[in-house]
Scaffold this active site. Structure first.
Site, PDB file in Angstrom:
ATOM      1  N   SER A   1       0.816  -1.224   0.000  1.00 33.91           N
ATOM      2  CA  SER A   1       0.000   0.000   0.000  1.00 33.91           C
ATOM      3  C   SER A   1       0.843   1.263   0.000  1.00 33.91           C
ATOM      4  O   SER A   1       1.703   1.423   0.861  1.00 33.91           O
ATOM      5  CB  SER A   1      -0.877   0.073   1.268  1.00 33.91           C
ATOM      6  OG  SER A   1      -1.884  -0.870   1.226  1.00 33.91           O
TER       7      SER A   1
ATOM      8  N   HIS B   1      -3.522   0.470  -4.632  1.00 34.60           N
ATOM      9  CA  HIS B   1      -2.827  -0.661  -5.260  1.00 34.60           C
ATOM     10  C   HIS B   1      -3.065  -0.625  -6.764  1.00 34.60           C
ATOM     11  O   HIS B   1      -4.187  -0.468  -7.211  1.00 34.60           O
ATOM     12  CB  HIS B   1      -3.372  -1.997  -4.748  1.00 34.60           C
ATOM     13  CG  HIS B   1      -2.996  -2.295  -3.339  1.00 34.60           C
ATOM     14  ND1 HIS B   1      -2.043  -3.217  -2.995  1.00 34.60           N
ATOM     15  CD2 HIS B   1      -3.444  -1.782  -2.193  1.00 34.60           C
ATOM     16  CE1 HIS B   1      -1.927  -3.252  -1.688  1.00 34.60           C
ATOM     17  NE2 HIS B   1      -2.767  -2.394  -1.167  1.00 34.60           N
TER      18      HIS B   1
ATOM     19  N   HIS C   1      -5.029  -9.516  -1.548  1.00 29.49           N
ATOM     20  CA  HIS C   1      -5.077  -9.935  -0.145  1.00 29.49           C
ATOM     21  C   HIS C   1      -6.142 -11.013   0.046  1.00 29.49           C
ATOM     22  O   HIS C   1      -7.144 -11.036  -0.674  1.00 29.49           O
ATOM     23  CB  HIS C   1      -5.430  -8.738   0.750  1.00 29.49           C
ATOM     24  CG  HIS C   1      -4.442  -7.620   0.694  1.00 29.49           C
ATOM     25  ND1 HIS C   1      -4.469  -6.672  -0.306  1.00 29.49           N
ATOM     26  CD2 HIS C   1      -3.413  -7.304   1.503  1.00 29.49           C
ATOM     27  CE1 HIS C   1      -3.477  -5.820  -0.105  1.00 29.49           C
ATOM     28  NE2 HIS C   1      -2.812  -6.173   0.977  1.00 29.49           N
TER      29      HIS C   1
ATOM     30  N   TYR D   1      -8.296 -11.101   2.321  1.00 28.20           N
ATOM     31  CA  TYR D   1      -9.587 -10.519   2.733  1.00 28.20           C
ATOM     32  C   TYR D   1     -10.439 -10.061   1.557  1.00 28.20           C
ATOM     33  O   TYR D   1     -11.625  -9.789   1.717  1.00 28.20           O
ATOM     34  CB  TYR D   1      -9.386  -9.374   3.743  1.00 28.20           C
ATOM     35  CG  TYR D   1      -8.599  -8.187   3.246  1.00 28.20           C
ATOM     36  CD1 TYR D   1      -9.137  -7.287   2.324  1.00 28.20           C
ATOM     37  CD2 TYR D   1      -7.315  -7.947   3.714  1.00 28.20           C
ATOM     38  CE1 TYR D   1      -8.417  -6.200   1.865  1.00 28.20           C
ATOM     39  CE2 TYR D   1      -6.583  -6.867   3.263  1.00 28.20           C
ATOM     40  CZ  TYR D   1      -7.138  -5.998   2.353  1.00 28.20           C
ATOM     41  OH  TYR D   1      -6.409  -4.920   1.900  1.00 28.20           O
ATOM     42  N   GLU D   2      -9.840  -9.970   0.380  1.00 31.13           N
ATOM     43  CA  GLU D   2     -10.639  -9.607  -0.796  1.00 31.13           C
ATOM     44  C   GLU D   2     -11.428 -10.818  -1.311  1.00 31.13           C
ATOM     45  O   GLU D   2     -12.240 -10.676  -2.227  1.00 31.13           O
ATOM     46  CB  GLU D   2      -9.719  -9.079  -1.904  1.00 31.13           C
ATOM     47  CG  GLU D   2      -9.067  -7.739  -1.558  1.00 31.13           C
ATOM     48  CD  GLU D   2      -7.946  -7.384  -2.525  1.00 31.13           C
ATOM     49  OE1 GLU D   2      -8.212  -7.265  -3.726  1.00 31.13           O
ATOM     50  OE2 GLU D   2      -6.792  -7.255  -2.071  1.00 31.13           O
TER      51      GLU D   2
ATOM     52  N   ALA E   1       2.272  -2.335   4.458  1.00 30.29           N
ATOM     53  CA  ALA E   1       1.869  -1.316   5.434  1.00 30.29           C
ATOM     54  C   ALA E   1       1.456  -2.071   6.684  1.00 30.29           C
ATOM     55  O   ALA E   1       0.839  -3.129   6.599  1.00 30.29           O
ATOM     56  CB  ALA E   1       0.704  -0.518   4.886  1.00 30.29           C
TER      57      ALA E   1
ATOM     58  N   MET F   1      -2.004  -7.161   7.211  1.00 32.93           N
ATOM     59  CA  MET F   1      -2.926  -8.111   6.571  1.00 32.93           C
ATOM     60  C   MET F   1      -2.335  -8.778   5.331  1.00 32.93           C
ATOM     61  O   MET F   1      -3.076  -9.257   4.476  1.00 32.93           O
ATOM     62  CB  MET F   1      -4.220  -7.387   6.192  1.00 32.93           C
ATOM     63  CG  MET F   1      -4.890  -6.652   7.353  1.00 32.93           C
ATOM     64  SD  MET F   1      -6.353  -5.769   6.795  1.00 32.93           S
ATOM     65  CE  MET F   1      -6.603  -4.606   8.158  1.00 32.93           C
ATOM     66  N   SER F   2      -1.004  -8.817   5.239  1.00 35.12           N
ATOM     67  CA  SER F   2      -0.402  -9.382   4.023  1.00 35.12           C
ATOM     68  C   SER F   2       0.921 -10.073   4.348  1.00 35.12           C
ATOM     69  O   SER F   2       1.199 -10.402   5.494  1.00 35.12           O
ATOM     70  CB  SER F   2      -0.167  -8.259   3.000  1.00 35.12           C
ATOM     71  OG  SER F   2       0.847  -7.392   3.455  1.00 35.12           O
TER      72      SER F   2
ATOM     73  N   ASN G   1       0.431   3.530  11.306  1.00 35.31           N
ATOM     74  CA  ASN G   1      -0.395   3.927  12.461  1.00 35.31           C
ATOM     75  C   ASN G   1       0.001   3.101  13.677  1.00 35.31           C
ATOM     76  O   ASN G   1       0.668   2.068  13.543  1.00 35.31           O
ATOM     77  CB  ASN G   1      -1.884   3.682  12.150  1.00 35.31           C
ATOM     78  CG  ASN G   1      -2.146   2.231  11.753  1.00 35.31           C
ATOM     79  OD1 ASN G   1      -1.948   1.846  10.592  1.00 35.31           O
ATOM     80  ND2 ASN G   1      -2.552   1.409  12.708  1.00 35.31           N
TER      81      ASN G   1
ATOM     82  N   HIS H   1      -8.506   3.610   6.334  1.00 33.93           N
ATOM     83  CA  HIS H   1      -7.513   3.424   5.265  1.00 33.93           C
ATOM     84  C   HIS H   1      -6.794   4.742   4.946  1.00 33.93           C
ATOM     85  O   HIS H   1      -5.658   4.736   4.456  1.00 33.93           O
ATOM     86  CB  HIS H   1      -8.181   2.828   4.021  1.00 33.93           C
ATOM     87  CG  HIS H   1      -7.209   2.308   2.992  1.00 33.93           C
ATOM     88  ND1 HIS H   1      -6.227   1.376   3.297  1.00 33.93           N
ATOM     89  CD2 HIS H   1      -7.051   2.582   1.675  1.00 33.93           C
ATOM     90  CE1 HIS H   1      -5.520   1.112   2.206  1.00 33.93           C
ATOM     91  NE2 HIS H   1      -5.995   1.830   1.207  1.00 33.93           N
TER      92      HIS H   1
HETATM   93  N1  HPA Z   1      -3.727  -3.369  11.402  1.00 35.32           N
HETATM   94  C1  HPA Z   1      -3.690  -4.234  10.379  1.00 35.32           C
HETATM   95  N2  HPA Z   1      -3.186  -3.937   9.177  1.00 35.32           N
HETATM   96  C2  HPA Z   1      -2.688  -2.705   9.004  1.00 35.32           C
HETATM   97  C3  HPA Z   1      -2.705  -1.748  10.033  1.00 35.32           C
HETATM   98  C4  HPA Z   1      -3.246  -2.098  11.285  1.00 35.32           C
HETATM   99  O1  HPA Z   1      -3.292  -1.313  12.251  1.00 35.32           O
HETATM  100  N3  HPA Z   1      -2.141  -0.614   9.524  1.00 35.32           N
HETATM  101  C5  HPA Z   1      -1.803  -0.901   8.233  1.00 35.32           C
HETATM  102  N4  HPA Z   1      -2.134  -2.153   7.911  1.00 35.32           N
END
Ligand code: HPA
Length: 274
Positions: A28, A59, A81, A83-84, A111, A209-210, A233, A246
């Site tokens: 990302s 993406h 991903h 989750y998609e 990310a 998540m990847s 974050n 996001h």
């Molecule tokens: N959690 C999960 N996936 C992420 C996060 C998060 O806080 N930030 C960026 N990808």
């Protein structure tokens, strides 16, 4: 023919004469790394049979070939991903196709959320290990011995030599590089504060998540792996009254892309790749 050998054949046809021993996966907001590729030739994921189509904002889906710091590379710009809704066998198909094309070293970026107070958004973290919290695994199913063995070692999944090289080159570029364990959460929701507290107790330093599926497929296929998270974050509940979305992920994009690009360009010059 397997789906990944079909994909490899299509890549060979779309990018004739192009080969590389190193491949990069851009996560990302890291599209700008792709802009640094010289003498580029690319093929959209849409044109490669079996390649999953990434759907998330930020993406793009294309495979680029060219040179970075004078070395030939394949760059996967954008990734799919779990989750998609993509089966994990599809998520890792690009990695397997690249392995068949002669790639020996895979460098992944992503990310991630920080689980450590001393690791602020905008900074980078080199993965030293991971926790597969998802309950899923791309290796479930019949084993393809042409790729690797049924039971494979994950003791040094993140190659020690590549880690040393990343550390060296980060220092040379004045890029602060944290190190730690990445935990793969399936998503798509951000975690609850209770989950973040639990992951900290488990020993994770970042959550995302990847990456873990690709690392598993790459290690199965015997590739050397390195991975770097761009911290976008703090984990949910770590900052009072902060709500995650996001936008947070994309907002840190410019800072992260700048230091990630500098680090990767220096890292690729390293003699370890010879
Ligand atoms: N959690 C999960 N996936 C992420 C996060 C998060 O806080 N930030 C960026 N990808």
């Amino acid at each position: 023919m397997t789906p990944y050998s079909t994909a490899a054949k299509a890549i060979r046809a779309a990018l004739p004469g192009r080969s590389a021993r190193i491949a990069l996966v851009l996560g990302s907001g890291l599209g700008p790394v792709a802009d640094a590729v010289e003498n580029p030739a690319s093929v959209p994921f849409d044109d490669i049979p079996g390649f999953p189509k990434p759907a998330v904002e930020g993406h793009h889906g294309r495979l680029i070939h060219g040179t970075l710091s004078g070395r030939e590379v394949f760059v996967l710009q954008g990734r799919a991903h779990a989750y998609e809704g993509h089966p994990l066998s599809d998520v890792v198909l690009p990695v397997r196709a690249l392995a068949l094309l002669g790639v020996e070293t895979l460098v992944l970026t992503n990310a991630a959320g920080s689980l450590r107070e001393d690791m602020a958004p905008g900074s980078l973290m080199m993965l030293t290990d991971h926790i597969n919290w998802s309950g899923a695994n791309p290796l479930i199913g019949p084993n393809d011995p042409a790729l690797g063995s049924r039971f494979f070692d994950m003791t040094q999944a993140y190659d020690i030599g590549l880690r040393d090289a990343l550390r060296r080159n980060a220092e040379a570029q004045g890029v602060a590089l944290n190190e730690g364990t990445y935990l793969w959460a399936l998503g798509p929701n951000f975690e609850t504060p209770a989950e973040i507290r639990a992951f900290r107790i488990l020993g994770a330093d970042a959550v995302g998540m990847s990456t873990v599926p690709e690392v598993l497929a790459a290690r199965h296929a015997g590739l050397r792996v390195a991975a770097i998270s761009g911290i976008t974050n703090f984990g949910a509940g770590m900052v009072a009254n902060e709500i995650l979305d996001h936008e947070h992920t994309l907002k840190q994009g410019a800072t992260i892309a700048e230091s990630m690009t500098r680090l990767l360009l220096e890292f690729l010059k390293d003699p370890i790749h010879e």
